[in-house]
Design a protein around this motif. Structure first.
Motif, short mmCIF file in Angstrom:
data_model
loop_
_atom_site.label_atom_id
_atom_site.label_comp_id
_atom_site.label_asym_id
_atom_site.label_seq_id
_atom_site.Cartn_x
_atom_site.Cartn_y
_atom_site.Cartn_z
N VAL A 43 26.18 33.42 32.47
CA VAL A 43 27.01 32.31 32.00
C VAL A 43 28.50 32.61 32.12
CG1 VAL A 43 25.43 31.12 30.45
CG2 VAL A 43 26.62 33.13 29.64
N GLN A 44 28.85 33.89 32.09
CA GLN A 44 30.27 34.24 32.24
C GLN A 44 30.77 33.88 33.64
OE1 GLN A 44 31.27 38.18 30.27
NE2 GLN A 44 29.06 38.29 30.31
N THR A 45 29.91 34.10 34.62
CA THR A 45 30.28 33.72 35.99
C THR A 45 30.40 32.20 36.09
OG1 THR A 45 28.93 35.58 36.71
CG2 THR A 45 29.73 34.13 38.42
N LEU A 46 29.47 31.50 35.43
CA LEU A 46 29.54 30.03 35.43
C LEU A 46 30.85 29.57 34.81
CD1 LEU A 46 25.95 28.94 34.30
CD2 LEU A 46 26.90 29.00 36.60
N ALA A 47 31.23 30.21 33.68
CA ALA A 47 32.49 29.84 33.02
C ALA A 47 33.67 30.12 33.94
CB ALA A 47 32.64 30.62 31.71
N ALA A 48 33.62 31.26 34.65
CA ALA A 48 34.72 31.61 35.56
C ALA A 48 34.83 30.60 36.68
CB ALA A 48 34.48 33.01 36.13
N PHE A 66 43.65 36.53 38.15
CA PHE A 66 42.70 36.07 37.13
C PHE A 66 41.49 37.00 37.17
CE2 PHE A 66 45.09 32.23 38.08
CZ PHE A 66 45.31 31.69 36.82
N LEU A 67 41.18 37.60 36.04
CA LEU A 67 39.99 38.44 35.94
C LEU A 67 39.07 37.79 34.92
CD1 LEU A 67 42.13 41.64 35.63
CD2 LEU A 67 40.48 41.38 37.45
N LEU A 68 38.25 36.88 35.39
CA LEU A 68 37.42 36.10 34.46
C LEU A 68 35.96 36.20 34.85
CD1 LEU A 68 39.66 32.89 34.47
CD2 LEU A 68 39.60 34.62 32.69
N GLY A 69 35.11 36.62 33.91
CA GLY A 69 33.69 36.71 34.21
C GLY A 69 33.06 37.93 33.57
N ALA A 70 32.00 38.41 34.20
CA ALA A 70 31.27 39.58 33.66
C ALA A 70 31.80 40.85 34.32
CB ALA A 70 29.78 39.43 33.93
N GLY A 105 39.49 37.55 31.00
CA GLY A 105 38.57 37.02 30.00
C GLY A 105 37.15 37.46 30.30
N THR A 106 36.48 37.95 29.29
CA THR A 106 35.08 38.33 29.45
C THR A 106 34.40 38.26 28.09
OG1 THR A 106 33.57 40.05 30.25
CG2 THR A 106 35.55 40.82 29.14
N ALA A 107 33.09 38.18 28.11
CA ALA A 107 32.33 38.21 26.86
C ALA A 107 31.69 39.57 26.66
CB ALA A 107 31.27 37.11 26.88
N ARG A 108 32.08 40.55 27.47
CA ARG A 108 31.56 41.91 27.31
C ARG A 108 32.42 42.65 26.31
NH1 ARG A 108 26.80 43.10 29.26
NH2 ARG A 108 27.47 45.25 29.09
N PRO A 109 31.94 42.89 25.10
CA PRO A 109 32.78 43.52 24.06
C PRO A 109 33.33 44.88 24.49
CG PRO A 109 30.74 42.70 23.11
CD PRO A 109 30.59 42.58 24.58
N ALA A 110 32.56 45.63 25.26
CA ALA A 110 33.01 46.99 25.64
C ALA A 110 34.17 46.95 26.63
CB ALA A 110 31.84 47.76 26.23
N GLN A 111 34.34 45.85 27.35
CA GLN A 111 35.41 45.78 28.36
C GLN A 111 36.67 45.07 27.85
OE1 GLN A 111 34.71 47.69 30.74
NE2 GLN A 111 32.56 47.79 30.12
N PHE A 128 47.41 38.24 29.20
CA PHE A 128 46.66 37.34 28.30
C PHE A 128 45.17 37.64 28.45
CE2 PHE A 128 50.51 35.09 29.56
CZ PHE A 128 51.05 34.76 28.33
N THR A 129 44.49 37.65 27.32
CA THR A 129 43.05 37.92 27.38
C THR A 129 42.29 36.86 26.61
OG1 THR A 129 43.53 40.28 27.47
CG2 THR A 129 41.27 39.67 26.98
N LEU A 130 41.29 36.30 27.26
CA LEU A 130 40.39 35.37 26.59
C LEU A 130 39.25 36.19 26.01
CD1 LEU A 130 40.29 32.65 29.37
CD2 LEU A 130 41.66 32.63 27.29
N ILE A 131 39.16 36.20 24.69
CA ILE A 131 38.20 37.06 24.01
C ILE A 131 36.88 36.30 23.81
CG2 ILE A 131 37.74 38.41 21.93
CD1 ILE A 131 40.79 38.52 21.54
N GLY A 132 35.84 36.84 24.37
CA GLY A 132 34.50 36.31 24.13
C GLY A 132 34.39 34.83 24.37
N GLU A 133 34.18 34.08 23.30
CA GLU A 133 33.88 32.66 23.46
C GLU A 133 35.08 31.86 23.95
OE1 GLU A 133 32.00 30.86 20.10
OE2 GLU A 133 31.80 29.01 21.23
N GLU A 134 36.27 32.42 23.83
CA GLU A 134 37.43 31.71 24.38
C GLU A 134 37.25 31.46 25.88
OE1 GLU A 134 41.10 33.00 21.45
OE2 GLU A 134 40.66 34.25 23.18
N LEU A 135 36.54 32.39 26.53
CA LEU A 135 36.28 32.22 27.97
C LEU A 135 35.45 30.96 28.21
CD1 LEU A 135 36.18 33.33 30.93
CD2 LEU A 135 34.14 34.58 30.26
N PHE A 136 34.47 30.75 27.33
CA PHE A 136 33.60 29.57 27.50
C PHE A 136 34.32 28.29 27.05
CE2 PHE A 136 30.70 33.18 26.48
CZ PHE A 136 30.29 33.39 27.79
#
Lengths: 270, 392
Positions: free
Chosen positions: B194-199, B279-283, B305-311, B321-329
Motif C-alpha cells: 500500500v505504501q507503493t500505491l500511496a507513492a 521525493f522518497l516516498l514508499g516502502a 515518507g514511509t510507514a516503516r517505523p524503523a526507517q 520534510f518527512t511524512l510519518i506513517g499515515e501522513e503518507l496515506f
C-alpha cells in the motif's frame, strides 16, 4: 578521460593483479583451485573498495562496480522470475508436456485451470508493447491494485488496529493496596509497583496522544494541539532510540566488511 | 478400533537399556475434534497427561502422537515434550478419516492411550472467529462511504495542514527555477504494498505540477510493475495538463530488483544529475539512510515518507520534510482534494475515534478490575478484549 586518471586506473589494476598473484600463492597447497580462489578474494576486495570509494566522490571504480552490480542483479532476478515462477510454479500445473520439457515434476490438480488467470493477466500486461492495444494492460494493473487494497485492508486492520487496541488495555493502577502502601513500598525496581504503573501510564498516554497526532479531521489547537505535541514528542523519542539501535547494527556490518579486507584479503589476523 | 492402554517396551536403538524397567501410566481420555472455522484441513487432539508426568521428578520424557489414516497402520507424526496435552494436526484432507493415539515414553518403557474415534476434518464456509473484525470493518467501510457521499454532495471536508505536503509545490518550483531534475523514488516494494500505491498516487499530483511547470522528472524503479504503473500515472498527468507531447517513457526506467544494486544506481544518478528535489516516498528498508544522505550531500530538497517505523528516524534526520506513517496515506487525499480520497481519510478518522474510545474504556475497566476485582467489570473487560482480539 584525463591522463592522470588513466595512470591512476592502470596503477590500481596492476595493484590488484599483484594481489591476485600473491593470494594465489598463499592459497597454493591449501585450496584445490588456488588461482580461482585468489581471483575471487581479490575481486571481492576490489569491489568492496570500489563501492566504498563513493565516500570520497563519484569515480570510475564506483561506476564500474555499480554497473556490474546492476547488470548482474537485473539479469539474475529476470532469470529467477522465469525459472522459479514460470517454470517452477506455472508449467507444472498447466502442461505435462512443458513440465517434461523443462524436467520439472508435473503437479496435476482439479483446480489447476485457475492458473490460466495469471497467464491471461500476464499476457494482457504485455499488451503494453502494442501501440494500439496498450490500454488493455491497465486491466491487469487494476486487478493487482484492487486485490492488493482489499487484502491489505483486512491484514492491516488486524495487525495494526484491532490487536494494537487490545494490547493497550493496561491497568493504570497495578497491585493497588491504597495510597499509604504505594508510598511506603516506593522503589525503582523494574518489577516494582511504581515502575509497572509508570510503564502503563506511558503506554496509555503515548498511544492516545499518538493517535491524536494522526487525527486529520480536526485542527491541532488548544488541548487537542497540546496532546498532539505530546504525541509527536513520544514518536521522536522512539525514533531516536530506534536510530541508535539501527546504527549499531550498521556498524556491525561495516566491521564485517573490514574484517574481510584485513583477514581474508590481506591475511592480517587482527 | 480401540487400542487398550498397555506398556510396550521401546526398541533398544532408541531407548536406554536400563536394567530396571520404569513403568508409567498411559495418557488418558484422548479426544479428537475438528478445528473450527478452517478450510477442512486441521484436527485438534487433546488428552489427559500420564499421572507420572510431573513437573518435578516426573518419569515421562516425551509423548509420541500416532495417526491412522482410513483405518490403516498407525504412524508416528509428532514428538511432544512432557506436560503437553494437545496437538493440532495440520495439512490434512477433508475426504480422509483420521484416528489418533498418544504414547507416553519413559527412559525405557512406553504406555499408549486408547485410540480415538475416526473423524474427518470439516470445512466451514464462514469463519465466525472473525465476526467482530467483520463488524469493525463494516463500520469503517460505512463511514468511508458516508463521507465520500457527503463530499460528493459538495460539503467541504476539513483536513488539517500536513507540513511536508505544503512544501511539495515549493520544491517542484525550486527545481524549475534551477533547471534541474526532480527525482522520484517510490521505494523498493512492488504494487502489492500500500505504501507503493500511496507513492504512485502522490506521483500523480507531483507529475501534474511538473507537467504544468515543464520541469524534468526522473524515476528509477526497482520493480517492473511499478514502472508500468508509474508510466501510466505520469502519462495521465501530462495528458490532463494538456501536454501529451511532452511525455516520454524514459522518465521512468527499471533498474534492478536487487535492493543494493538499485541503491548503487540511484546514488549514482543523484551525484551525476544533482537533482534539485528528491521525493522518497514508499516502502524503504536498509537503503533509506544511504539514499537520504546522498540526496542531502548534493543539496537537494528532500521530501520523504514511509510507514516503516524503523526507517523513519533516518528520513527525519536526513530529509527536509518527512511524512510519518499515515501522513503518507493521507497525502494523496490532501494533495488532490478529491471527494473519494477525502471521504476515505475521514472514514479512517472514524476508525481512530473508535480505537480511542475502546482504549479509554479498556484501560478504565482494567484499572477498576485491578483495584476492585469486580466480577461484572471483569466480564465486560473480557468481552471487550475478545472483540479486539483476532484469532484464526
Amino acid at each position: 578521460m584525463k591522463r592522470t586518471t588513466l595512470i591512476l586506473m592502470a596503477l590500481v589494476v596492476i595493484f590488484f593483479a599483484l594481489s591476485w598473484i600473491f593470494k594465489a600463492m598463499a592459497f597454493k597447497g591449501v585450496e584445490e583451485h588456488y588461482i580461482l580462489q585468489g581471483f575471487l578474494v581479490t575481486l571481492a576486495a576490489f569491489l568492496t573498495l570500489s563501492i566504498m570509494s563513493f565516500l570520497y566522490k563519484d569515480n570510475p571504480f564506483y561506476k564500474f562496480a555499480e554497473h556490474l552490480f546492476v547488470g548482474i542483479s537485473a539479469a539474475f532476478w529476470m532469470s529467477m522470475g522465469f525459472w522459479s515462477t514460470i517454470v517452477g510454479n506455472l508449467f507444472p500445473r498447466l502442461s505435462e508436456g512443458m513440465s517434461n520439457f523443462f524436467k520439472v515434476h508435473y503437479i496435476p490438480g482439479d483446480y489447476n485451470f485457475f492458473f490460466y488467470v495469471p497467464v491471461i493477466l500476464g499476457i494482457l500486461l504485455l499488451m503494453r508493447l502494442s501501440r494500439n492495444y496498450g490500454w488493455i494492460s491497465r486491466w491487469s494493473l487494476a486487478f493487482i491494485v484492487g486485490t492488493t487494497a482489499g487484502l491489505n485492508f483486512i491484514r492491516y486492520l488486524r495487525s495494526d488496529f484491532i490487536n494494537q487496541v487490545s494490547s493497550t488495555f493496561v491497568p493504570l493502577l497495578v497491585d493497588w493496596q491504597g495510597i499509604g502502601h504505594f508510598f511506603s513500598s516506593l522503589n525503582l525496581s523494574a518489577s516494582g509497583q511504581f515502575i509497572m504503573m509508570l510503564a502503563n501510564w506511558v503506554i496509555f498516554l503515548g498511544v492516545m496522544c499518538g493517535i491524536i497526532y494522526f487525527f486529520f479531521s480536526k485542527e491541532h489547537t488548544g488541548l487537542f494541539g497540546r496532546a498532539s505535541r505530546v504525541g509527536i514528542w513520544i514518536l521522536m523519542i522512539t525514533f531516536g532510540a530506534s536510530f541508535g539501535y539501527t546504527v549499531m547494527g550498521r556498524i556491525s556490518l561495516l566491521v564485517g566488511r573490514i574484517t574481510f579486507l584485513f583477514r581474508d584479503w590481506l591475511g592480517l589476523n587482527i | 478400533m480401540v487400542v487398550p492402554a498397555r506398556a510396550v517396551p521401546e526398541p533398544a536403538d532408541s531407548l536406554k537399556a536400563d536394567s530396571v524397567e520404569i513403568i508409567i501410566a498411559p495418557p488418558t481420555s484422548p479426544v479428537v475434534s475438528d478445528f473450527k472455522y478452517d478450510d477442512g484441513n486441521s484436527l485438534i487432539l487433546t488428552w489427559v497427561p500420564s499421572i507420572d508426568d510431573l513437573p518435578v521428578g516426573g518419569k515421562v520424557l516425551s509423548y509420541h502422537i500416532f495417526r491412522s489414516d482410513n483405518g490403516g497402520e498407525a504412524k508416528k507424526i509428532a514428538e511432544l515434550i512432557p506436560g503437553a496435552n494437545y496437538y493440532k494436526d495440520e495439512d490434512l484432507y477433508s475426504d480422509t478419516n483420521y484416528a489418533y493415539h498418544v504414547v507416553a515414553l519413559s527412559s525405557n518403557s512406553r504406555a499408549a492411550s486408547f485410540q480415538t474415534a475416526s473423524i474427518r476434518p470439516q470445512r466451514e464456509w464462514v469463519n465466525l472467529n472473525l465476526k467482530y473484525l467483520f463488524f469493525i470493518a463494516l463500520i469503517i467501510a460505512a463511514s468511508v462511504i458516508y463521507f465520500i457521499e457527503t463530499a460528493k454532495r459538495g460539503k467541504k471536508l476539513f483536513v488539517r495542514k500536513i507540513a511536508g505536503l505544503e512544501a511539495v509545490d515549493e520544491a517542484i518550483g525550486r527545481a524549475t527555477e534551477m533547471g534541474r531534475t526532480i527525482l522520484f523514488i517510490p521505494g523498493i516494494h512492488d504494487m502489492d504494498d500500500v505504501q507503493t500505491l500511496a507513492a504512485i498516487t502522490i506521483l500523480g499530483r507531483v507529475s501534474r505540477v511538473v507537467a504544468d511547470y515543464d520541469t524534468k522528472i526522473r524515476m528509477p524503479v526497482a520493480r517492473s510493475l511499478v514502472m508500468t504503473a508509474a508510466r501510466e500515472t505520469i502519462k495521465a498527468s501530462y495528458m490532463s495538463a494538456g501536454r501529451p507531447d511532452a511525455y516520454n517513457d524514459d522518465m521512468v526506467n527499471y533498474v534492478t530488483d536487487e535492493q543494493f544494486g538499485y541503491v548503487a544506481a540511484v546514488d549514482g544518478i543523484m551525484v551525476r544529475e544533482k537533482p534539485a528535489t528528491i521525493f522518497l516516498l514508499g516502502a524503504f528498508f536498509a537503503e533509506s539512510l544511504i539514499l537520504a544522505e546522498t540526496g542531502n550531500s548534493v543539496g537537494a530538497i528532500q521530501i520523504a515518507g514511509t510507514a516503516r517505523p524503523a526507517q523513519l528516524p533516518f528520513f527525519i534526520a536526513a530529509c527536509d520534510f518527512t511524512l510519518i506513517g499515515e501522513e503518507l496515506f493521507a497525502a494523496s487525499a490532501y494533495l488532490s482534494g478529491e471527494p473519494k480520497q477525502l471521504g476515505s481519510l475521514k472514514g479512517q478518522d472514524v476508525g481512530k475515534g473508535i480505537a480511542m474510545l475502546a482504549i479509554l474504556l479498556g484501560v478504565l475497566l482494567s484499572t477498576i478490575a485491578a483495584v476492585g476485582d469486580t466480577e461484572t467489570i471483569t466480564d465486560i473487560l473480557n468481552f471487550i478484549t475478545r472483540v479486539f482480539t483476532v484469532t484464526n
